[in-house]
Design a protein around this motif. Structure first.
Motif: not given
Length: 331
Positions: A56, A59-60, A62-63
């Motif tokens: 991911e 996603s990582e 953005i997180t």
């Protein structure tokens, strides 16, 4: 020691924002140091991960970006709101009540700044220092996404991290550009310089060979930053030399070989520098509205520094108390 340098450089940026022609009129260049430092810490974070690749990755990225900026967003909100209220009062005092259309225009601009979109081209930053955070916020997900692939790290460290800077500075130069898209390019390039710093600092650690080596690294660190301050203090215009000094000094600083690494300071000092960076601008706006041109006098400059520092300290202390209560509630 990283936090001490941060605070010193923020105080010098504040001089630049007073629009004093000399000294330290070129202190805008210290923003490069903050970008480089952010790039270094991000690279260190991703280099410590064990996965060869992340399923991911996007996603990582953005997180990680949201986690990095979450802590400073309350301060961003306070600074932006304070700046807009001060400006609105100033306009109201000079020309009277603003029309509905102009008021809506002010609100939409404020929303863009509150969401760190001032470097997107949507709006020109009214809270001028925020361009730095906005530019980094917008390019940070792409930067972290690229770093999430460990198989590419050798290529990043050995080529991309320095060639981007060579191409950018070779074309644009080391100048105070913060208009779109130069602000985004400047942020992206300096973040990659932080990756370069990570690679060099790791080499320094590997070749550590006793007290003489540590003394040499310490002298290299302190000498680089003293040279930087001297160049900006005299407005020499040797901006490429200053960037080189940032790279050399930061490599020595974060390597852990320098004797300055033994110094301990309160963790709040690092947060104070960022809060001070945001809050000094609305303080300057208030003083200029109240004192007029007199705020550039000796008394006005002292007030500018004293009020900015005290206000920032109070906000940091309040933030720490709120976080402590939140942690107790969770427990």
């Amino acid at each position: 020691m990283v936090d001490i340098y941060r605070l010193i450089f923020i105080l010098l940026i504040m001089v630049n924002h007073l629009y004093i022609s000399a000294p330290f009129a070129t202190s805008w260049i210290y923003v490069e140091f903050f970008f480089i430092l952010s790039g270094y810490y991000t690279m260190r974070h991703y280099a410590a991960r064990e996965e060869e690749s992340l399923v991911e990755s996007a996603s990582e990225a953005i997180t990680y970006t949201l986690c990095k900026f979450k802590r400073i967003m309350p301060y961003v909100g306070i600074a932006v709101l304070l700046e807009y209220v001060c400006d609105y009062i100033s306009v109201y005092m000079s020309i009277g009540f603003l029309g509905k259309r102009h008021l809506l225009f002010v609100i939409e601009n404020m929303i863009c700044e509150l969401t760190l979109l001032s470097s997107s081209g949507l709006v020109e930053a009214n809270l001028a220092p925020i361009w730095y955070l906005s530019a980094m916020f917008l390019v940070f997900p792409l930067f972290t996404f690229m770093l999430s692939f460990r198989k590419m790290h050798k290529w990043y460290l050995g080529y991309l991290s320095w060639v981007l800077a060579a191409l950018y500075y070779g074309y644009v130069g080391v100048i105070c550009k913060r208009d779109w898209p130069h602000d985004l390019l400047r942020a992206f390039v300096c973040l990659w310089l932080g990756v370069f710093v990570y690679g060099i600092s790791e080499l320094i650690k590997k070749h550590r060979s006793g007290k003489r080596f540590d003394i040499a690294v310490t002298l290299l660190e302190v000498g680089s930053f003293v040279l930087t301050i001297a160049c900006t203090g005299n407005n020499t215009g040797n901006n490429k030399l200053i960037v080189f000094a940032f790279i050399i000094g930061t490599c020595a600083l974060v390597s852990g070989c320098s004797y300055t690494s033994k110094l301990t300071v309160p963790r709040a000092l690092g947060e104070l520098s960022m809060v001070l960076f945001l809050m000094h601008w609305p303080v300057k706006t208030i003083l200029s509205n109240v004192m007029g041109e007199a705020y550039l006098s000796g008394r006005g400059i002292v007030l500018y520094y004293v009020v900015s520092i005290l206000f920032s300290v109070l906000l940091v202390l309040a933030g720490d108390k709120i976080r402590m209560r939140s942690d107790r509630t969770k427990d």
